[in-house]
Structures are given as structure tokens and as C-alpha cells.
Motif scaffolding. Structure first.
Motif, PDB file in Angstrom:
ATOM      1  N   HIS A 171       0.827  -1.209   0.000  1.00 17.08           N
ATOM      2  CA  HIS A 171       0.000   0.000   0.000  1.00 17.08           C
ATOM      3  C   HIS A 171       0.863   1.262   0.000  1.00 17.08           C
ATOM      4  O   HIS A 171       0.536   2.240  -0.670  1.00 17.08           O
ATOM      5  CB  HIS A 171      -0.939   0.000   1.211  1.00 17.08           C
ATOM      6  CG  HIS A 171      -2.090  -0.942   1.085  1.00 17.08           C
ATOM      7  ND1 HIS A 171      -3.002  -0.874   0.059  1.00 17.08           N
ATOM      8  CD2 HIS A 171      -2.491  -1.980   1.869  1.00 17.08           C
ATOM      9  CE1 HIS A 171      -3.914  -1.831   0.197  1.00 17.08           C
ATOM     10  NE2 HIS A 171      -3.626  -2.517   1.288  1.00 17.08           N
ATOM     11  N   GLU A 172       1.942   1.242   0.757  1.00 17.32           N
ATOM     12  CA  GLU A 172       2.843   2.393   0.777  1.00 17.32           C
ATOM     13  C   GLU A 172       3.436   2.618  -0.607  1.00 17.32           C
ATOM     14  O   GLU A 172       3.504   3.746  -1.105  1.00 17.32           O
ATOM     15  CB  GLU A 172       3.972   2.161   1.783  1.00 17.32           C
ATOM     16  CG  GLU A 172       3.567   2.301   3.240  1.00 17.32           C
ATOM     17  CD  GLU A 172       3.128   3.715   3.585  1.00 17.32           C
ATOM     18  OE1 GLU A 172       2.130   3.867   4.303  1.00 17.32           O
ATOM     19  OE2 GLU A 172       3.771   4.681   3.118  1.00 17.32           O
ATOM     20  N   TYR A 184       2.275   1.639  -3.488  1.00 13.14           N
ATOM     21  CA  TYR A 184       1.268   2.072  -4.454  1.00 13.14           C
ATOM     22  C   TYR A 184       0.995   3.561  -4.316  1.00 13.14           C
ATOM     23  O   TYR A 184       0.916   4.297  -5.302  1.00 13.14           O
ATOM     24  CB  TYR A 184      -0.034   1.285  -4.291  1.00 13.14           C
ATOM     25  CG  TYR A 184      -1.102   1.770  -5.244  1.00 13.14           C
ATOM     26  CD1 TYR A 184      -2.026   2.744  -4.866  1.00 13.14           C
ATOM     27  CD2 TYR A 184      -1.142   1.310  -6.563  1.00 13.14           C
ATOM     28  CE1 TYR A 184      -2.968   3.220  -5.762  1.00 13.14           C
ATOM     29  CE2 TYR A 184      -2.084   1.784  -7.462  1.00 13.14           C
ATOM     30  CZ  TYR A 184      -2.995   2.739  -7.056  1.00 13.14           C
ATOM     31  OH  TYR A 184      -3.915   3.228  -7.942  1.00 13.14           O
ATOM     32  N   LEU A 185       0.828   4.024  -3.085  1.00 14.74           N
ATOM     33  CA  LEU A 185       0.510   5.439  -2.882  1.00 14.74           C
ATOM     34  C   LEU A 185       1.652   6.322  -3.381  1.00 14.74           C
ATOM     35  O   LEU A 185       1.440   7.351  -4.021  1.00 14.74           O
ATOM     36  CB  LEU A 185       0.226   5.702  -1.399  1.00 14.74           C
ATOM     37  CG  LEU A 185      -0.194   7.127  -1.036  1.00 14.74           C
ATOM     38  CD1 LEU A 185      -1.428   7.565  -1.818  1.00 14.74           C
ATOM     39  CD2 LEU A 185      -0.441   7.245   0.462  1.00 14.74           C
ATOM     40  N   PRO A 245      -5.239   2.464   4.919  1.00 13.67           N
ATOM     41  CA  PRO A 245      -4.595   2.065   3.667  1.00 13.67           C
ATOM     42  C   PRO A 245      -5.519   1.422   2.637  1.00 13.67           C
ATOM     43  O   PRO A 245      -5.111   1.218   1.493  1.00 13.67           O
ATOM     44  CB  PRO A 245      -3.529   1.056   4.122  1.00 13.67           C
ATOM     45  CG  PRO A 245      -4.001   0.562   5.435  1.00 13.67           C
ATOM     46  CD  PRO A 245      -4.758   1.672   6.074  1.00 13.67           C
ATOM     47  N   LEU A 302      -7.732   8.216  -2.945  1.00 11.78           N
ATOM     48  CA  LEU A 302      -6.447   8.323  -2.266  1.00 11.78           C
ATOM     49  C   LEU A 302      -6.573   7.761  -0.860  1.00 11.78           C
ATOM     50  O   LEU A 302      -7.407   8.221  -0.070  1.00 11.78           O
ATOM     51  CB  LEU A 302      -6.008   9.796  -2.179  1.00 11.78           C
ATOM     52  CG  LEU A 302      -5.661  10.489  -3.483  1.00 11.78           C
ATOM     53  CD1 LEU A 302      -5.393  11.967  -3.240  1.00 11.78           C
ATOM     54  CD2 LEU A 302      -4.433   9.845  -4.126  1.00 11.78           C
ATOM     55  N   TYR A 303      -5.735   6.785  -0.566  1.00 14.72           N
ATOM     56  CA  TYR A 303      -5.694   6.257   0.790  1.00 14.72           C
ATOM     57  C   TYR A 303      -4.582   6.932   1.561  1.00 14.72           C
ATOM     58  O   TYR A 303      -3.729   7.622   1.011  1.00 14.72           O
ATOM     59  CB  TYR A 303      -5.515   4.735   0.757  1.00 14.72           C
ATOM     60  CG  TYR A 303      -6.670   4.045   0.066  1.00 14.72           C
ATOM     61  CD1 TYR A 303      -6.501   3.414  -1.163  1.00 14.72           C
ATOM     62  CD2 TYR A 303      -7.951   4.070   0.620  1.00 14.72           C
ATOM     63  CE1 TYR A 303      -7.566   2.800  -1.813  1.00 14.72           C
ATOM     64  CE2 TYR A 303      -9.016   3.465  -0.027  1.00 14.72           C
ATOM     65  CZ  TYR A 303      -8.813   2.834  -1.237  1.00 14.72           C
ATOM     66  OH  TYR A 303      -9.875   2.246  -1.876  1.00 14.72           O
ATOM     67  N   ARG A 304      -4.550   6.716   2.858  1.00 15.16           N
ATOM     68  CA  ARG A 304      -3.576   7.397   3.730  1.00 15.16           C
ATOM     69  C   ARG A 304      -3.622   8.914   3.518  1.00 15.16           C
ATOM     70  O   ARG A 304      -2.600   9.584   3.492  1.00 15.16           O
ATOM     71  CB  ARG A 304      -2.157   6.889   3.462  1.00 15.16           C
ATOM     72  CG  ARG A 304      -1.924   5.435   3.794  1.00 15.16           C
ATOM     73  CD  ARG A 304      -1.817   5.244   5.270  1.00 15.16           C
ATOM     74  NE  ARG A 304      -1.655   3.855   5.646  1.00 15.16           N
ATOM     75  CZ  ARG A 304      -0.522   3.324   6.012  1.00 15.16           C
ATOM     76  NH1 ARG A 304       0.556   4.062   6.029  1.00 15.16           N
ATOM     77  NH2 ARG A 304      -0.454   2.057   6.360  1.00 15.16           N
ATOM     78  N   THR A 325      -1.365  14.112   2.169  1.00  9.91           N
ATOM     79  CA  THR A 325      -1.086  12.726   1.816  1.00  9.91           C
ATOM     80  C   THR A 325       0.407  12.528   1.708  1.00  9.91           C
ATOM     81  O   THR A 325       1.103  13.328   1.092  1.00  9.91           O
ATOM     82  CB  THR A 325      -1.793  12.339   0.502  1.00  9.91           C
ATOM     83  OG1 THR A 325      -1.558  10.951   0.250  1.00  9.91           O
ATOM     84  CG2 THR A 325      -1.292  13.142  -0.679  1.00  9.91           C
ATOM     85  N   ARG A 326       0.897  11.478   2.316  1.00  7.38           N
ATOM     86  CA  ARG A 326       2.311  11.142   2.238  1.00  7.38           C
ATOM     87  C   ARG A 326       3.195  12.351   2.509  1.00  7.38           C
ATOM     88  O   ARG A 326       4.099  12.664   1.769  1.00  7.38           O
ATOM     89  CB  ARG A 326       2.649  10.575   0.851  1.00  7.38           C
ATOM     90  CG  ARG A 326       2.073   9.207   0.605  1.00  7.38           C
ATOM     91  CD  ARG A 326       2.867   8.150   1.283  1.00  7.38           C
ATOM     92  NE  ARG A 326       4.156   7.961   0.643  1.00  7.38           N
ATOM     93  CZ  ARG A 326       5.164   7.304   1.198  1.00  7.38           C
ATOM     94  NH1 ARG A 326       5.024   6.806   2.388  1.00  7.38           N
ATOM     95  NH2 ARG A 326       6.293   7.178   0.564  1.00  7.38           N
TER      96      ARG A 326
END
Lengths: 203, 454
Positions: free
Chosen positions: A68-69, A71-72, B83, B154-156, B176-177
Motif C-alpha cells: 500500500h505504501e 502504491y501510494l 490504507p 487516495l488512501y492514507r 497525503t504522504r
């Protein structure tokens, strides 16, 4: 008269979904890179399966989290311009990641273990006792049957409203048949009115 | 903005909240709110092909809103702090989810599917285990992402700071991130969710509501204590006692006359008309007590007892006997003389089963007017971890509870209730933190929602 309960028979036709397998030793960053390198018209599997017996819980959770990391990170990098105007159509929109599915053996979960798996970002499915093989086709076939088409698709419409605009519309076509009174239903309603209120029946 | 549904959920200019502490709160109710919010926003022209929608929270409601909007040509950004989507349900192998179960006894309950003809909900489903439904929904959401390129997920990712209206748009900063970016939207729709179910008490940590649990496998010889008077506690009482997966399954075996249903529906409707205008216990108590008494009186008439000389409904005794044949020694502890606001089917079945167990098996399972006291590990020290407490014995104390209209506790001390193999804590829902500083509360948190969505 008691209500006759109608149960929808579970017709477990396999659900049409593409499923792949992630074998131990696979690196999530590599799998993610492969996902983004595919052309737009060659989408990968919609779901990928990791087996808890094969992987071990800690390795599996780590893989899911890192996937998941990764992919983001790639999603952001591949759409840098679109972050400001996020809805402009792009020639190559980022691929949609597969759903991550973790299969577990019956009786191995205790609430906490599957909580770790789902918190990492995967769905937990308990394998039937008879499924011993880790062959992807066996697992895929079983997952498709588990999902079954009735889980995603609504029942067939019993009436299609006339939207041609010619003449009055068939309003009854918008009403589910359970709300349309049959002669029998009406007779039963009349009968209900003659039945004593259960709380007024004397002791 | 003039739409009454949107106005009722408006917490800031152009910011609508359909999560939070609303009632009713079933998954289906949340999805109905989501669809209505999008439909009404389209009618109001708040969102459209040139006015994007921001949806916060990728649970059942958020995904419903996002897919529904994208299918209508609205550029939609769906953000989620976790996630992946649907994580509450993704790891739960034992909780049964049924879209119309708690519509009982309305007519479409028997049909077992949504009461409208297509177009269907974006995430339609028939009854099933929570984890499988989560997988089916994830696939549906991903298919929608492929079908609608202007649906961005968008996750996270979370909202940073306070959204600010600028002209007729809402300016939102999104994090995000470790990156921030800003975007203007026609409307922001929060579907963050109702909060977290409370399953702990002091240092004791029971299994979460959405955890996989062994409740349907507990049997004779096990001692079970359930603390709580709402739907969570009542659901688990039914599962523990009968080993059945759902209230619908239990009810279908009883052969209850249809006239009974109509009578109870009337009683539920009357109580709901009071409840909709309440906000605290002193508003609700009388209506909930009366409703409880109506259900209990009906259960007593349906099960008059072996010495009464009156026959129960044919088949009912044998059905209840079969359902409870392997029931563990169970007690349900709740603070007032009535259950909390809950779905009618749960209320009816729990009181019916409790009446049967008391009158025909000599077992008292309901403990009204009690608060859970200390829960102490036997041979271990509780440390707010389900892994430590699960499968262990616990000594439990309980104290008399005051009437729910007052927060004052009577002076009587707690007394031992016994030692239990399983302690299930269902003490309501802890509200989520405010969405952002300055967010107003929803004006009408208690609601009556439609069954039909056009």
C-alpha cells in the motif's frame, strides 16, 4: 396466520473476477512496479491472494503494508501534474490496485490476528477445511464461489418503467412487487382487521 | 443551499457531514444518507461536471457517495485515512450483515432485498458475512474507478486544517504522504463514520464489535456476561443463546402470527415519534420504557408459562426449545428498566427468548437496572488488550444503576456477580473527534430515513 418466510436460494454461481496469487518471496515494491508498468489496457488481476499458512502472519502483514505504501508513492509520482488539477483526464491514469485477500485456515484466528491483517489493508477469508492446496486456481475458484454473483448484482428488475414519454408513465413499474397487493393479500388484510388485538384478549 | 436534507447535515459552509453521531445507524441507513446527499447536491447544483465533490471516508457511505456521484459525471475525490477501504468489516468473519434485516416488520423485509427497482445502490448486497461483503465492495469500488476515470481515490489521506469557502466553492487542503495540496470543491461530504464501539471497561478489553469472535460456538457449561442495552449487546445475546448468525434466521423459525407484527410496528412507530425529537435520556425514558413493556407483555402472552393453563402458539415452544438447546449460561446486564433505543426485531427476540428461558427453563438471563462494576482477571492481569483477556476467566461485580434520567449513582456498593468465561462489553459508541476546528454539530442527529431511494 404466520408469515411465510421466503428465502432466496443461494445459487452459488462463481463470480466473474480475475484472481492472482502472491507467492512467498515476492517483494511488494516489485509487484507494484509491475502494476504501473502494465499498459492501460492490460489490467492485472482484480484481486490477489496471500495465504497465511504460506507466508506467516508477520511477513504477510509487512507485505500488505509495504504494498500500500508503494502504491501510494507511485500514484503520487505518476500523477504529479494532476495533483493540482486532479480531475483532468490523463492519457494514462494510474492503475487501480488489486484487492488484497488473505486466506487463513479455520480456527486460526482469534480476533487480534485478523484485526492486524485488516488494519494493514487486506480482507480476511477463512478457507474451507477441504481446501488444502495452495494452487492459485483452487483458491481462485473458491473465492469466486464465495463471492457469488448475488453479492454484487441486484435481483433482476421485475418491471421497466416506460420512459418513452408517450402517454402517462407506468408509475407501478417503479414499485417493488412486494408492495403490490394481490387478491390474496387483500383478503388477508381484511382478515387481520377481524382478529382481536392480542393485548385486548382477556386473561 | 435550500435543500432540507443538506441543511440538516451542514456543519460548515459547503461542508456536509453524514457520519458522526446520527441515528439510525445501520450500514444501509448510512448508504441511504450517502445517496440522498449526492442526489440533493446535484439538484441544488452544488456539484456537477465542473464542480467537483470531495468525499471523506471510504466506508460503505463514502464509497456509495463517491461512486454515485462519479456515475453522474461529477469529478470526485474520495480520501481515506486507512490504507484500504471497508477495513471495519474486512477482518470480521463472524458478524452477519443484512441490508434489510432491521426493516422488520415492513413488507419488503420478507422479500429480503432492497425495496426499489433499479437503478440500484452502487454497493448493493444481499445478506452475508462482513468480510465477504467487504471484499465484494472493494471489487465494486475498484471497478468503478476503472469505469470512471474522474473518480480519484487516495488512501492514507486526510483533510488538513479547516476548509474555507472562497466565493461559491470550498477550498480544502489535503494531506497525503507528508505532502499537502489544495483544491476547490463544490461540496465536501464527510462520511467518516459513527465512531468506535466501546468494548472495554477499565483495564478489561473485550472483543471489538467487528472482531471475529467465538460467540456462536459457546455452549452449555460456558458462563457469559453481556453488558449493554443497545443493538450490539442484543445482537450478541441472540447469537450466544441460539448460535444462529442473525435475527432474521431466528425469527424465520418461530412462526409468529402476522397480526403480532402489525401491532409491534405500531408500537415502534409511536416510540420513534418521541425519539426523533429527543437528545438525552430524560426525553427518551418514558417512551422507551413503554415500548419495552409492550414487547415484554406480548412475549408473556405468547409464552404464558407451563402452569398458566393457556396454550402457547403452536410450534413456538418447540422452535424456542430447539434454538436454545445448547445455550450457555448467559446474563445480559443493562442500566435502566428498558433497553436503549434499538431495532425492534432485536428487542422483540431478546425479550421473547428471555421469557422462554425464564418460564420454561427456570433461567433468568436479564439483569435490568445494573451497571457493570469491576472486571478482574482470574490468573492474569487485564491490560486493555483483547489478546490478554480473550479466553480467560474474569470475576465481575455489578452495582445498582439509577434511573437513566439521572446521572447520580445510588450509594449501594457493587456486589459480586460471579465468574465468567466470556465478558462482552457493548457500551455504545465513542464519538469520533471533530472533523476540524469550528465544525458545528449536525442539527438533526435523530432521523427517520426513507426505505425507498428514487
Amino acid at each position: 396466520m404466520a408469515r411465510e418466510i421466503r428465502h432466496h436460494l443461494e445459487d452459488h454461481k462463481p463470480f466473474p473476477v480475475s484472481i492472482g496469487r502472491v507467492a512467498p518471496g515476492s517483494e511488494p515494491e516489485t509487484e507494484c512496479a509491475r502494476l504501473f508498468e502494465r499498459s492501460h489496457n492490460a489490467q492485472g488481476p482484480e484481486a490477489v491472494v496471500l495465504d497465511a499458512d504460506e507466508w506467516g502472519l508477520d511477513s504477510l502483514v509487512d507485505w500488505v503494508q509495504r504494498f500500500h505504501e508503494s502504491y501510494l508513492t507511485r500514484q503520487i509520482e505518476s500523477s504529479s501534474g494532476a495533483w493540482v488539477n486532479a480531475f483532468l483526464p490523463t492519457r494514462t491514469p494510474p492503475p487501480v490496485p488489486p484487492a488484497l485477500v488473505v486466506t487463513v485456515s479455520p480456527g486460526t484466528m482469534n480476533g487480534e490476528r485478523e484485526g492486524r491483517i485488516s488494519a494493514a489493508g487486506a480482507v480476511v477469508l477463512e478457507k474451507p477445511p477441504a481446501l488444502r492446496s495452495y494452487d492459485v486456481e483452487d483458491v481462485a475458484r473458491w473465492v469466486r464461489t464465495e463471492l457469488a454473483d448475488h453479492l454484487l448484482f441486484p435481483p433482476e428488475p421485475v418491471a421497466v418503467p416506460d420512459e418513452s414519454g408517450d402517454g402517462p408513465s407506468d408509475l407501478a413499474a417503479y414499485v417493488d412487487p412486494v408492495y403490490r397487493l394481490s387478491d390474496e393479500d387483500f383478503a388477508e388484510l381484511l382478515e387481520r382487521g377481524r382478529t382481536a388485538n392480542p393485548l385486548e384478549v382477556g386473561d | 443551499m435550500a435543500d432540507p436534507f443538506l441543511l440538516a447535515h451542514l456543519v460548515n459552509p459547503l461542508f456536509v457531514d453524514i457520519g458522526g453521531r446520527l441515528a439510525p445507524i445501520s450500514i444501509r441507513d448510512q448508504m441511504v444518507r450517502a445517496r440522498m446527499a449526492v442526489d440533493r447536491a446535484l439538484l441544488e447544483r452544488l456539484i456537477g461536471s465542473s464542480r467537483p465533490l470531495l468525499v471523506i471516508g471510504a466506508g460503505a457511505a463514502g464509497a456509495t457517495a463517491a461512486i454515485h456521484a462519479a456515475a453522474r459525471g461529477v469529478p470526485t475525490l474520495l480520501i481515506e485515512a486507512a490504507p484500504a477501504p471497508f477495513l471495519r468489516q474486512a477482518g470480521c468473519l463472524t458478524r452477519w450483515v443484512d441490508p434489510v434485516q432491521y426493516d422488520w416488520p415492513v413488507d419488503h423485509w420478507q422479500a429480503g432485498h432492497y425495496p426499489w427497482v433499479p437503478p440500484p445502490m452502487p454497493l448493493p448486497w444481499r445478506a452475508g458475512p462482513a468480510n465477504r461483503i467487504a471484499l465484494a465492495w472493494t471489487l465494486a469500488l475498484n471497478r468503478a474507478r476503472r469505469r470512471y476515470p474522474r473518480l480519484l481515490v487516495l488512501y492514507r489521506t486526510t483533510v488538513s486544517g479547516t476548509p474555507t469557502p472562497v466565493g461559491n466553492l470550498l477550498h480544502v487542503t489535503i494531506a497525503t504522504r507528508a505532502r499537502l495540496f489544495s483544491r476547490s470543491f463544490g461540496l465536501a461530504l464527510s462520511c467518516v463514520g459513527a465512531g468506535t464501539e466501546i468494548s472495554t471497561h477499565g483495564n478489561y478489553a473485550g472483543l471489538d464489535f467487528w472482531s471475529t469472535d467465538p460467540f456462536q460456538t459457546l455452549t452449555l457449561g460456558d458462563r457469559v456476561l453481556i453488558s449493554g442495552g443497545g443493538d450490539g449487546a442484543l445482537q450478541d445475546y441472540l447469537r450466544v443463546i441460539t448460535h444462529e448468525r442473525s435475527a432474521e434466521t431466528i425469527y424465520s423459525r418461530l412462526g409468529i402470527p402476522i397480526g403480532i407484527e402489525g401491532f409491534l410496528q405500531s408500537a415502534e412507530d409511536q416510540a420513534n415519534r418521541v425519539y426523533v425529537w429527543g437528545s438525552e435520556a430524560r426525553h427518551d425514558h418514558d417512551a422507551l420504557l413503554r415500548l419495552h413493556q409492550i414487547h415484554q407483555d406480548l412475549a408473556s402472552r405468547l409464552l404464558p408459562g407451563p402452569g398458566s393453563g393457556k396454550p402457547p402458539i403452536p410450534g413456538l415452544l418447540s422452535a424456542l426449545g430447539a434454538l436454545t438447546a445448547s445455550a450457555p449460561d448467559t446474563q445480559l446486564l443493562y442500566p435502566c428498566a428498558h433497553f436503549s433505543r434499538c431495532y425492534g426485531l432485536n428487542r422483540f427476540l431478546v425479550l421473547l427468548l428471555a421469557t422462554y428461558l425464564e418460564r420454561y427453563r427456570g433461567k433468568t438471563t436479564l439483569l435490568p437496572g445494573r451497571n457493570l462494576g469491576s472486571v478482574t482477571g482470574v490468573g492474569h492481569i487485564c491490560s486493555q488488550s483483547p489478546a490478554v483477556c480473550s479466553g480467560q476467566l474474569h470475576d465481575v461485580q455489578a452495582s445498582p444503576a439509577s434511573d437513566c434520567r439521572t446521572s447520580k449513582r445510588p450509594p449501594a456498593p457493587a456486589s459480586p456477580l460471579g465468574t465468567f468465561d466470556v465478558v462482552i462489553v457493548r457500551h455504545g459508541i465513542k464519538a469520533p473527534p471533530p472533523l476540524f476546528a469550528g465544525a458545528r454539530p449536525v442539527q438533526q442527529p435523530r432521523q427517520v430515513l426513507p426505505y425507498h431511494v428514487a
